[in-house]
Design an enzyme around this catalytic site. Structure first.
Site, short mmCIF file in Angstrom:
data_model
loop_
_atom_site.label_atom_id
_atom_site.label_comp_id
_atom_site.label_asym_id
_atom_site.label_seq_id
_atom_site.Cartn_x
_atom_site.Cartn_y
_atom_site.Cartn_z
N SER A 110 0.80 -1.22 0.00
CA SER A 110 0.00 0.00 0.00
C SER A 110 0.84 1.28 0.00
CB SER A 110 -0.95 -0.08 1.20
OG SER A 110 -1.79 1.02 1.23
N ARG A 155 -5.40 4.27 21.48
CA ARG A 155 -5.57 2.84 21.14
C ARG A 155 -4.24 2.30 20.64
NH1 ARG A 155 -5.65 2.87 15.61
NH2 ARG A 155 -6.12 0.67 15.43
N PRO A 156 -4.02 1.00 20.85
CA PRO A 156 -2.81 0.42 20.27
C PRO A 156 -2.99 0.27 18.77
CG PRO A 156 -4.07 -1.26 21.45
CD PRO A 156 -4.84 0.03 21.59
N SER A 157 -2.00 0.66 17.98
CA SER A 157 -2.09 0.51 16.52
C SER A 157 -2.13 -0.97 16.16
CB SER A 157 -0.87 1.16 15.87
OG SER A 157 -0.68 0.63 14.58
N GLY A 158 -2.84 -1.29 15.08
CA GLY A 158 -2.85 -2.68 14.61
C GLY A 158 -1.75 -2.92 13.58
N ASP A 168 -6.30 1.98 -3.07
CA ASP A 168 -7.53 1.73 -2.32
C ASP A 168 -7.86 2.88 -1.37
OD1 ASP A 168 -5.63 1.22 -0.41
OD2 ASP A 168 -6.49 -0.70 0.25
N GLU A 174 -12.99 5.57 6.30
CA GLU A 174 -12.05 5.99 7.33
C GLU A 174 -11.60 7.39 6.92
OE1 GLU A 174 -9.91 2.21 9.23
OE2 GLU A 174 -9.02 2.79 7.34
N ASP A 190 -3.34 6.28 -3.03
CA ASP A 190 -2.16 5.69 -2.38
C ASP A 190 -1.56 4.65 -3.33
OD1 ASP A 190 -3.97 3.60 -2.09
OD2 ASP A 190 -3.29 3.07 -0.09
C1 GN1 Z 1 -5.31 6.02 12.28
C2 GN1 Z 1 -5.16 5.29 10.99
O1 GN1 Z 1 -5.15 5.92 9.95
N1 GN1 Z 1 -5.04 3.95 11.07
C3 GN1 Z 1 -4.86 3.11 9.89
C4 GN1 Z 1 -3.84 2.02 10.18
O2 GN1 Z 1 -4.30 1.25 11.26
P1 GN1 Z 1 -3.68 1.29 12.74
O3 GN1 Z 1 -4.34 0.12 13.43
O4 GN1 Z 1 -4.09 2.60 13.31
O5 GN1 Z 1 -2.20 1.20 12.63
O6 GN1 Z 1 -3.70 1.19 9.04
C5 GN1 Z 1 -4.90 0.48 8.68
C6 GN1 Z 1 -4.58 -0.42 7.50
O7 GN1 Z 1 -4.17 0.28 6.39
C7 GN1 Z 1 -6.01 1.50 8.35
O8 GN1 Z 1 -7.19 0.80 8.06
C8 GN1 Z 1 -6.18 2.45 9.53
O9 GN1 Z 1 -7.11 3.45 9.22
MG MG Z 2 -3.72 1.11 0.30
#
Ligand code: GN1
Ligand code: MG
EC number: 5.4.2.3
Length: 564
Positions: free
Chosen positions: A74, A528-531, A296, A396, A292
Site C-alpha cells: 500500500s 488505542r494500540p495501533s494494529g 484503495d 475511514e 495511495d
Molecule cells: C489512524 C489510521 O489511519 N489507522 C490506519 C492504520 O491502522 P492502525 O491500526 O491505526 O495502525 O492502518 C490500517 C490499515 O491500512 C487502516 O485501516 C487504519 O485506518
Molecule cells: Mg492502500
C-alpha cells in the site's frame, strides 16, 4: 483407498518440500494485521509462500470458491512489501482464520508447518488430500519485489493438491477484490470488464446530470496524484475513454517521474497537508485527487495559495458526506415525489465511521437526520457493519471506504426503474433518481474501497450538484485535531471498548483522559494500540489547533508515564 493414501502422502511431501524451500529466517515474526502481512520486501518470501498455502486451504474449505491474494504494501516505502487475502465475496479474509495465518507464517521448520496444517484441516473439517479443487486469483502492485514474491505465492498455492493459481497480473488492490467477487458471482471478471463497467456507469451518471448544472472547463479539470503507483498507471490507460472529464495524471508511475509513495500519495497529503512532489503554485485553485500506492485510498485537495505550500484537504469524512448527501437526495426524490405514479422505495441508509472521523463530520451527518454508527479501526470492521443496511456507506478519515447496496434493495430498485420506464413517468424526476442510484451502484466498487471508482463517483456527483471544490470543502469545517504516536513497552496492555473510544484497561488511564479532556471546549480524545505499527496512537480534537495539540500532548504524557 490406496489412491487416497497416495494423495495424502503426496500432499505431505509437497508441504514439507515447499516449506524447506522457504525457510523462516531466525528472528522473523509475522502478524496478520489489518493489512495482512507486511515487512521489508526482501524478507517476505516465507510469509508470502505460506499465505499461498493459506489461500488455497481457504478455497478448499469453501468448496472451491475463488479466493484472492494481493501482493502489496500500500502506502509503505518502495522497499517494503506485503500480502493479504481476499475472501470469495471480495472482502477481507474472515477474521477467525487470522490466528491460523499467524501460526502458519511463524512455523519454525517444515515439520512444524506440516503438523500445523494437518491439525488445522482436521479442526476445520477441510477435505485435504481428496478430490477437491481450489482456485486462487493473484494480483500484485508495481513494487520491484513483487515478481519474486508472486513466485513464492504460486509455490505455496501449488503445494496444496488440486489447487489452481491464476495470475491476474499487475493490478490495484481493489481490482483484484472486484475480480474475486465477480468470479464467484459467475459474472464477467476480467480487467477489461472492470474498465468497461467503470467507463459505462460513469457515462450514465453524467447523462443524468441536470442540463442546467453542466460546469465550465475548470470544473471538468482534475489533476490526479497517482503516488507513482499502480493507480496512476491504470488511470492513464482509461482516461481517454472517460468522457466529460479532463484528467491529468501526475506521479503516474512512469519511468523517471519519482519513487512510489515518496513525498506523494494520499497518505502523504492527508498527514502533511502541504504541496507535494509534482505539484506547484501553478496548480492553485485546481481540483486535485490523491491515491495511495495500491489505489484503495482516495483524498482530494486543492493548493490554496501561491506563496505558501499549504493545501486544503478533503478527506474520507468529506467524501463520505458527499456520497451520503447524494444518496439521501435520490431516495428523497423517489419517495417524496409528487408524481401520480406514487411508488416508494423504503431503504435503511447507514453511515459507518471510526473514532478517527472528525467530530464535525459526524455532527454534520447527524444533523441531516442520518443514522451514524461506529466500529473499531480497520476496513474489515467497517465493511461488515455497512452490510447490515440496505445502503451502507463507510469511510475511514484517511480515505478507505465505499458504498454497499443489499441485493434485495438493488432488486427492488431494478423493479421500480422498470415500472417507471414503462409508464408515463419515463423522464420524470423519480425515474432519473432511480437511474442515478442504479448507475452509482455499478460505478462504486462494492467489494472494497477503490480510489478509481470512488474518484469517478465524486466527479459525477460534483457535476450533478454543479459544485466546485470550494463548495464541497465548505460543507462543514473540520474541528482542529492532532494525532501522536507513543512508543511503550507493551502496547497490548491497553484494552479499549466502545469502538475504541474508551480505555477499559488500565482504568486509571481513562480517568486521566477524562480529566484532561474536561479542560477543553469541544474536547475529545482517545488512545488505542495501533494494529499495524508498534505504537500507541493518541487522537485529540478541540476548538483550536493549539488546544488540540495541547490535549494530545498531555494525554500522550500520561500514556508514557503509565506504560512507557
Ligand atoms: C489512524 C489510521 O489511519 N489507522 C490506519 C492504520 O491502522 P492502525 O491500526 O491505526 O495502525 O492502518 C490500517 C490499515 O491500512 C487502516 O485501516 C487504519 O485506518
Ligand atoms: Mg492502500
Amino acid at each position: 483407498m490406496a489412491a487416497n493414501q497416495e494423495q495424502e502422502k503426496e500432499q505431505r511431501r509437497r508441504l514439507l518440500d515447499v516449506a524447506s524451500r522457504f525457510p523462516l529466517p531466525s528472528g522473523c515474526r509475522f502478524s496478520y494485521g489489518t493489512a495482512g502481512f507486511r515487512a521489508d520486501g526482501a524478507t517476505m518470501a516465507p510469509a508470502v509462500c505460506r499465505a499461498g498455502i493459506l489461500a488455497a486451504l481457504r478455497s478448499v474449505k469453501l468448496a472451491g470458491a475463488a479466493v484472492g491474494i494481493v501482493i502489496t504494501a500500500s502506502h509503505n516505502p518502495v522497499g517494503d512489501n506485503g500480502v493479504k487475502i481476499a475472501d470469495p465475496d471480495g472482502g477481507m479474509m474472515a477474521q477467525h482464520w487470522e490466528p491460523f495465518a499467524d501460526a502458519l507464517a511463524n512455523a519454525p521448520d517444515p515439520d512444524a508447518l506440516l503438523q500445523l496444517v494437518l491439525q488445522f484441516v482436521k479442526d476445520e473439517g477441510i477435505p485435504l488430500g481428496g478430490h477437491h479443487t481450489a482456485q486462487v486469483l493473484l494480483g500484485r502492485d508495481t513494487r520491484p519485489t513483487g515478481e519474486y514474491l508472486l513466485d513464492a505465492a504460486l509455490q505455496g498455492i501449488n503445494a496444496i493438491v488440486g489447487a489452481h493459481a491464476i495470475d491476474m497480473g499487475i493490478l490495484t488492490t481493489p481490482q483484484l477484490h472486484w475480480m474475486v467477487r465477480n468470479k464467484n458471482k459467475g459474472i464477467k471478471a476480467s480487467e477489461s470488464d472492470y474498465f468497461t463497467q467503470l467507463i459505462d456507469s460513469f457515462r450514465r451518471m453524467l447523462e443524468l446530470v441536470p442540463k442546467d448544472k453542466g460546469g465550465d472547463e475548470l470544473a471538468k479539470k482534475l489533476i490526479v496524484d497517482g503516488a507513482n503507483g499502480i493507480g496512476g498507471v491504470k488511470l492513464e490507460q482509461i482516461k481517454a475513454e472517460l468522457s466529460g472529464i479532463d484528467i491529468i495524471v501526475r506521479n503516474s508511475g512512469k519511468e523517471g517521474e519519482g519513487i512510489l509513495n515518496h513525498m506523494c500519495g494520499a497518505d502523504f497529503v492527508q498527514k502533511e497537508r502541504v504541496t507535494h512532489h509534482g505539484f506547484s503554485p501553478e496548480d492553485v485553485g485546481v481540483r486535485c485527487a490523491s491515491l495511495d500506492g495500491d489505489a484503495d485510498r482516495l483524498v482530494y485537495f486543492c493548493v490554496s495559495s501561491a506563496s505558501e505550500n499549504k493545501v486544503d484537504l478533503v478527506d474520507g469524512d468529506k467524501i463520505l458526506s458527499l456520497f451520503a448527501l447524494f444518496i439521501r437526495e435520490q431516495l428523497d426524490i423517489i419517495n417524496n415525489s409528487g408524481s401520480q405514479v406514487n411508488k416508494s422505495l423504503p431503504a435503511r441508509l447507514g453511515i459507518v465511521q471510526t473514532a478517527y472521523a472528525n467530530g464535525a463530520s459526524t455532527q454534520f451527518l447527524k444533523n441531516l437526520g442520518l443514522e451514524v454508527v461506529f466500529t473499531p479501526t480497520g476496513v474489515k470492521y467497517l465493511h461488515k457493519k455497512a452490510l447490515e443496511y440496505d445502503i451502507g456507506i463507510y469511510f475511514e478519515a484517511n480515505g478507505h471506504g465505499t458504498v454497499v447496496f443489499s441485493e434485495e434493495f438493488l432488486s427492488q430498485l431494478d423493479s421500480l426503474s422498470n415500472e417507471l420506464s414503462s409508464e408515463t413517468a419515463n423522464g420524470s424526476a423519480q425515474y432519473h433518481a432511480a437511474m442515478r442510484l442504479m448507475a452509482a451502484s455499478q460505478l462504486i466498487n462494492q467489494a472494497v474501497g477503490d480510489a478509481l471508482s470512488g474518484l469517478l463517483l465524486v466527479e459525477a456527483i460534483l457535476q450533478y450538484k454543479g459544485w466546485s471544490f470550494q463548495n464541497w470543502c465548505e460543507l462543514y469545517s473540520d474541528l482542529p485535531s492532532r494525532q501522536l504516536k507513543v512508543k511503550v513497552i507493551d502496547r497490548s496492555s491497553i484494552v479499549t471498548t466502545d469502538s475504541e473510544t474508551k480505555v477499559s484497561q488500565p482504568s486509571s488511564l481513562q480517568e486521566s483522559i477524562d480529566k484532561e479532556t474536561a479542560n477543553y471546549t469541544h474536547g475529545r480524545c482517545f488512545v488505542r494500540p495501533s494494529g499495524t505499527e508498534d505504537v500507541v496512537r493518541v487522537y485529540a480534537e478541540a476548538s483550536t489547533q493549539v488546544e488540540a495539540d495541547s490535549l494530545a500532548r498531555s494525554v500522550a504524557h500520561h500514556v508514557e508515564q503509565l506504560l512507557g
